[in-house]
Design a protein around this motif. Structure first.
Motif, PDB file in Angstrom:
ATOM      1  N   GLY A 156       0.825  -1.197   0.000  1.00  0.00           N
ATOM      2  CA  GLY A 156       0.000   0.000   0.000  1.00  0.00           C
ATOM      3  C   GLY A 156       0.863   1.252   0.000  1.00  0.00           C
ATOM      4  N   PRO A 157       0.513   2.268  -0.796  1.00  0.00           N
ATOM      5  CA  PRO A 157       1.309   3.498  -0.852  1.00  0.00           C
ATOM      6  C   PRO A 157       1.451   4.178   0.502  1.00  0.00           C
ATOM      7  CG  PRO A 157      -0.243   3.420  -2.680  1.00  0.00           C
ATOM      8  CD  PRO A 157      -0.599   2.279  -1.771  1.00  0.00           C
ATOM      9  N   ALA A 158       0.385   4.146   1.318  1.00  0.00           N
ATOM     10  CA  ALA A 158       0.438   4.800   2.622  1.00  0.00           C
ATOM     11  C   ALA A 158       1.376   4.089   3.583  1.00  0.00           C
ATOM     12  CB  ALA A 158      -0.958   4.877   3.223  1.00  0.00           C
ATOM     13  N   ARG A 159       1.722   2.839   3.281  1.00  0.00           N
ATOM     14  CA  ARG A 159       2.621   2.080   4.158  1.00  0.00           C
ATOM     15  C   ARG A 159       4.010   1.930   3.521  1.00  0.00           C
ATOM     16  NH1 ARG A 159       0.030  -3.194   6.742  1.00  0.00           N
ATOM     17  NH2 ARG A 159      -0.388  -3.802   4.564  1.00  0.00           N
ATOM     18  N   THR A 160       4.333   2.820   2.586  1.00  0.00           N
ATOM     19  CA  THR A 160       5.623   2.788   1.900  1.00  0.00           C
ATOM     20  C   THR A 160       6.330   4.119   2.101  1.00  0.00           C
ATOM     21  OG1 THR A 160       4.677   1.349   0.197  1.00  0.00           O
ATOM     22  CG2 THR A 160       6.791   2.394  -0.296  1.00  0.00           C
ATOM     23  N   MET A 161       7.604   4.064   2.480  1.00  0.00           N
ATOM     24  CA  MET A 161       8.418   5.274   2.613  1.00  0.00           C
ATOM     25  C   MET A 161       9.655   5.155   1.726  1.00  0.00           C
ATOM     26  SD  MET A 161       8.190   6.309   6.642  1.00  0.00           S
ATOM     27  CE  MET A 161       8.840   7.943   6.280  1.00  0.00           C
ATOM     28  N   GLY A 162      10.099   6.284   1.216  1.00  0.00           N
ATOM     29  CA  GLY A 162      11.219   6.299   0.295  1.00  0.00           C
ATOM     30  C   GLY A 162      12.517   6.694   0.967  1.00  0.00           C
ATOM     31  N   CYS A 163      13.609   6.189   0.414  1.00  0.00           N
ATOM     32  CA  CYS A 163      14.934   6.513   0.947  1.00  0.00           C
ATOM     33  C   CYS A 163      15.976   6.385  -0.151  1.00  0.00           C
ATOM     34  CB  CYS A 163      15.275   5.592   2.122  1.00  0.00           C
ATOM     35  SG  CYS A 163      16.871   5.947   2.890  1.00  0.00           S
ATOM     36  N   PHE A 164      16.975   7.224  -0.063  1.00  0.00           N
ATOM     37  CA  PHE A 164      18.110   7.193  -0.978  1.00  0.00           C
ATOM     38  C   PHE A 164      19.382   7.062  -0.136  1.00  0.00           C
ATOM     39  CE2 PHE A 164      21.534  10.103  -2.132  1.00  0.00           C
ATOM     40  CZ  PHE A 164      22.011   9.512  -3.285  1.00  0.00           C
ATOM     41  N   VAL A 165      20.232   6.100  -0.452  1.00  0.00           N
ATOM     42  CA  VAL A 165      21.486   5.930   0.282  1.00  0.00           C
ATOM     43  C   VAL A 165      22.659   5.871  -0.691  1.00  0.00           C
ATOM     44  CG1 VAL A 165      20.426   4.742   2.235  1.00  0.00           C
ATOM     45  CG2 VAL A 165      21.292   3.394   0.322  1.00  0.00           C
ATOM     46  N   ASN A 166      23.806   6.394  -0.241  1.00  0.00           N
ATOM     47  CA  ASN A 166      25.003   6.329  -1.077  1.00  0.00           C
ATOM     48  C   ASN A 166      26.256   6.047  -0.247  1.00  0.00           C
ATOM     49  OD1 ASN A 166      26.077   6.503  -3.787  1.00  0.00           O
ATOM     50  ND2 ASN A 166      27.139   8.360  -3.130  1.00  0.00           N
ATOM     51  N   PHE A 167      26.070   5.481   0.956  1.00  0.00           N
ATOM     52  CA  PHE A 167      27.261   5.083   1.704  1.00  0.00           C
ATOM     53  C   PHE A 167      27.788   3.769   1.132  1.00  0.00           C
ATOM     54  CE2 PHE A 167      23.816   3.075   4.150  1.00  0.00           C
ATOM     55  CZ  PHE A 167      24.319   1.815   4.415  1.00  0.00           C
ATOM     56  N   SER A 168      29.031   3.449   1.450  1.00  0.00           N
ATOM     57  CA  SER A 168      29.693   2.286   0.851  1.00  0.00           C
ATOM     58  C   SER A 168      29.851   1.169   1.865  1.00  0.00           C
ATOM     59  CB  SER A 168      31.078   2.683   0.332  1.00  0.00           C
ATOM     60  OG  SER A 168      30.960   3.671  -0.670  1.00  0.00           O
ATOM     61  N   ALA A 169      29.383  -0.007   1.514  1.00  0.00           N
ATOM     62  CA  ALA A 169      29.532  -1.178   2.381  1.00  0.00           C
ATOM     63  C   ALA A 169      29.485  -2.434   1.526  1.00  0.00           C
ATOM     64  CB  ALA A 169      28.435  -1.204   3.445  1.00  0.00           C
ATOM     65  N   ASP A 170      30.105  -3.506   2.018  1.00  0.00           N
ATOM     66  CA  ASP A 170      30.100  -4.798   1.340  1.00  0.00           C
ATOM     67  C   ASP A 170      29.924  -5.910   2.360  1.00  0.00           C
ATOM     68  OD1 ASP A 170      30.373  -4.523  -1.463  1.00  0.00           O
ATOM     69  OD2 ASP A 170      32.495  -3.997  -1.239  1.00  0.00           O
ATOM     70  N   TRP A 171      29.125  -6.913   1.996  1.00  0.00           N
ATOM     71  CA  TRP A 171      29.006  -8.129   2.799  1.00  0.00           C
ATOM     72  C   TRP A 171      30.199  -9.021   2.480  1.00  0.00           C
ATOM     73  CZ3 TRP A 171      28.399 -13.448   1.952  1.00  0.00           C
ATOM     74  CH2 TRP A 171      27.885 -14.193   3.020  1.00  0.00           C
ATOM     75  N   HIS A 172      30.996  -9.355   3.496  1.00  0.00           N
ATOM     76  CA  HIS A 172      32.206 -10.137   3.267  1.00  0.00           C
ATOM     77  C   HIS A 172      32.099 -11.571   3.743  1.00  0.00           C
ATOM     78  CE1 HIS A 172      35.409  -6.759   2.539  1.00  0.00           C
ATOM     79  NE2 HIS A 172      34.447  -6.777   1.638  1.00  0.00           N
ATOM     80  N   GLY A 173      30.993 -11.943   4.353  1.00  0.00           N
ATOM     81  CA  GLY A 173      30.808 -13.303   4.827  1.00  0.00           C
ATOM     82  C   GLY A 173      29.907 -13.319   6.037  1.00  0.00           C
ATOM     83  N   PRO A 174      29.546 -14.495   6.538  1.00  0.00           N
ATOM     84  CA  PRO A 174      28.656 -14.578   7.699  1.00  0.00           C
ATOM     85  C   PRO A 174      29.156 -13.750   8.882  1.00  0.00           C
ATOM     86  CG  PRO A 174      28.953 -16.739   6.719  1.00  0.00           C
ATOM     87  CD  PRO A 174      29.924 -15.825   6.033  1.00  0.00           C
ATOM     88  N   GLY A 175      28.345 -12.803   9.309  1.00  0.00           N
ATOM     89  CA  GLY A 175      28.683 -11.972  10.452  1.00  0.00           C
ATOM     90  C   GLY A 175      29.714 -10.900  10.184  1.00  0.00           C
ATOM     91  N   ARG A 176      30.062 -10.628   8.890  1.00  0.00           N
ATOM     92  CA  ARG A 176      31.114  -9.662   8.562  1.00  0.00           C
ATOM     93  C   ARG A 176      30.674  -8.728   7.445  1.00  0.00           C
ATOM     94  NH1 ARG A 176      35.565 -11.861   6.189  1.00  0.00           N
ATOM     95  NH2 ARG A 176      36.660  -9.908   6.638  1.00  0.00           N
ATOM     96  N   ILE A 177      30.682  -7.432   7.756  1.00  0.00           N
ATOM     97  CA  ILE A 177      30.356  -6.407   6.768  1.00  0.00           C
ATOM     98  C   ILE A 177      31.427  -5.320   6.826  1.00  0.00           C
ATOM     99  CG2 ILE A 177      28.731  -4.569   6.146  1.00  0.00           C
ATOM    100  CD1 ILE A 177      26.496  -6.431   7.181  1.00  0.00           C
ATOM    101  N   MET A 178      31.929  -4.918   5.667  1.00  0.00           N
ATOM    102  CA  MET A 178      32.913  -3.846   5.596  1.00  0.00           C
ATOM    103  C   MET A 178      32.202  -2.531   5.281  1.00  0.00           C
ATOM    104  SD  MET A 178      35.060  -1.662   3.867  1.00  0.00           S
ATOM    105  CE  MET A 178      35.143  -2.103   2.142  1.00  0.00           C
ATOM    106  N   TYR A 179      32.303  -1.578   6.190  1.00  0.00           N
ATOM    107  CA  TYR A 179      31.732  -0.241   6.015  1.00  0.00           C
ATOM    108  C   TYR A 179      32.872   0.657   5.554  1.00  0.00           C
ATOM    109  CZ  TYR A 179      29.212   4.058   7.471  1.00  0.00           C
ATOM    110  OH  TYR A 179      28.595   5.289   7.517  1.00  0.00           O
ATOM    111  N   GLY A 180      32.866   0.969   4.251  1.00  0.00           N
ATOM    112  CA  GLY A 180      34.035   1.597   3.646  1.00  0.00           C
ATOM    113  C   GLY A 180      34.022   3.099   3.543  1.00  0.00           C
ATOM    114  N   GLY A 181      32.838   3.730   3.570  1.00  0.00           N
ATOM    115  CA  GLY A 181      32.814   5.178   3.417  1.00  0.00           C
ATOM    116  C   GLY A 181      31.429   5.750   3.605  1.00  0.00           C
ATOM    117  N   ARG A 182      31.379   6.924   4.210  1.00  0.00           N
ATOM    118  CA  ARG A 182      30.095   7.599   4.403  1.00  0.00           C
ATOM    119  C   ARG A 182      29.574   8.153   3.080  1.00  0.00           C
ATOM    120  NH1 ARG A 182      28.622   8.192   9.548  1.00  0.00           N
ATOM    121  NH2 ARG A 182      30.194   8.080  11.193  1.00  0.00           N
ATOM    122  N   GLY A 183      28.283   8.397   3.035  1.00  0.00           N
ATOM    123  CA  GLY A 183      27.675   8.970   1.840  1.00  0.00           C
ATOM    124  C   GLY A 183      26.308   9.521   2.157  1.00  0.00           C
ATOM    125  N   ALA A 184      25.673  10.081   1.163  1.00  0.00           N
ATOM    126  CA  ALA A 184      24.376  10.724   1.349  1.00  0.00           C
ATOM    127  C   ALA A 184      23.322   9.731   1.831  1.00  0.00           C
ATOM    128  CB  ALA A 184      23.925  11.363   0.045  1.00  0.00           C
TER     129      ALA A 184
END
Length: 354
Positions: A133-161
């Motif tokens: 439903g449109p009333a139950r949907t919110m929009g977002c834009f992200v541009n930070f940098s991250a990668d999933w590197h394996g179970p329980g591991r994520i690399m957060y590489g850089g901030r962004g909008a």
């Protein structure tokens, strides 16, 4: 008035209960971990059983690695088949081509007065809204940098909008609450907008360039900096901007990407200046290659191209806009996915003459 809106938003957030993060990969894992560390109640859902087990294991947890904000948290985590309960806030963080299936799976867990926030790339809100439903949907834009590197591991590489907005541009208490939550606990530069569609279309223009980078060997900054590829960046950015405006949407810029520099009539110097700004933004980033590049050449899996980039040309066709560069990019990406086209910087040179 702004302070009153924030107070009302804070009361709104306090009454909404735990946050369900559906998709605990690069985006969902990074944001969700920041909220857990800030003592917010977060429940993760992911399709990877080993990743789910790691997040919930007190001896392991979810480790956010890299230069930006390293930390480890432990939180409840489930697969889609085992999660229970209903939630008033669901952050949807799956790949664009999994959006429809994820929405149908999460629908029984969405409270009648709740919402789904699309923390994704592409125009995923157009897929989510018809399901929840449109009333139950919110929009977002992200541009930070991250990668999933394996179970329980994520690399957060850089901030962004990070930009939040209601689909109709309204300023609501839930938007104020969401903004305060993410600004205070994850990205201090987060903003709200009355034109979330403009940011989403801006990201499509920039995203098309990242998909092109993924066809070659060089990282984002080095690829964008290749002077001989400026005509390619102008073509890809120009097609996205032209289609957005045909849709009646004014694309918005961020982190060096300036839609005006890729508009009809813009000069080569304007485009070069925007590309140089994007290079400067990406150069310090610990994440050197796009997530698309990792999908193609590291994880060997299907990319988001059909749901994220192909719609530029599909929507453009309705307005008589041909989008040859985008169409060629989509076709080349399919060849890389199929294993019939190898990774090569020469792919980008070929892409300049579709």
């Amino acid at each position: 008035m702004a302070k009153e809106a924030e107070k009302e938003g804070a009361r709104e957030a306090a009454a909404r209960g735990p946050i369900l993060v559906w998709g605990a990969g690069a985006i969902g894992g990074t944001i969700g971990a920041a909220l857990v560390r800030a003592k917010h109640a977060v429940v993760f859902v992911d399709i990877e059983p080993d990743h789910v087990a790691a997040i919930a294991d007190p001896a392991r947890g979810l480790a956010i690695e890299g230069p930006v904000d390293p930390h480890t948290v432990v939180a409840p985590a489930f697969t889609p088949e085992t999660v229970q309960g209903t939630y008033r806030r669901i952050f949807l963080c799956v790949k664009a081509h999994h959006t429809e299936a994820a929405c149908r799976a999460l629908l029984p867990h969405l409270a009648p007065d709740g919402y789904v926030l699309s923390l994704q790339n592409g125009l995923c809100e157009t897929i989510i809204a018809p399901i929840v439903g449109p009333a139950r949907t919110m929009g977002c834009f992200v541009n930070f940098s991250a990668d999933w590197h394996g179970p329980g591991r994520i690399m957060y590489g850089g901030r962004g909008a990070l930009v939040l907005g209601e689909l109709d541009g309204a300023n609501t208490p839930r938007l104020a609450a969401l903004h305060a939550l993410l600004r205070d606990n994850f990205e201090p530069g987060a903003i709200t907008t009355e034109n979330i569609w403009g940011y989403l279309w801006g990201k499509l223009g920039y995203g098309a360039m990242l998909f092109a980078q993924a066809l070659g060997e060089k990282g984002i900054a080095d690829c964008l900096a290749r002077p001989e590829l400026l005509p390619l960046w102008r073509a890809l950015g120009g097609e996205a901007v032209a289609v957005a405006r045909a849709e009646g949407i004014e694309p918005r810029g961020f982190n060096g990407f300036d839609p005006a520099a890729f508009s009809e009539g813009a000069t080569q110097a304007q485009a070069a200046a925007s590309v140089a700004a994007m290079v400067a933004f990406n150069r310090p980033n610990a994440k050197t290659h796009s997530g698309v590049w990792r999908d193609l050449w590291v994880r060997k899996r299907r990319t988001e191209v059909d749901v994220q980039i192909a719609p530029i040309a599909e929507i453009g066709a309705k307005h008589g806009i041909a989008c040859p560069a985008v169409r060629c990019l989509v076709a080349m990406t399919h060849e890389c996915e199929a294993g019939t086209r190898p990774m090569s910087d020469a792919n980008l040179t070929e892409l300049m003459t579709p």
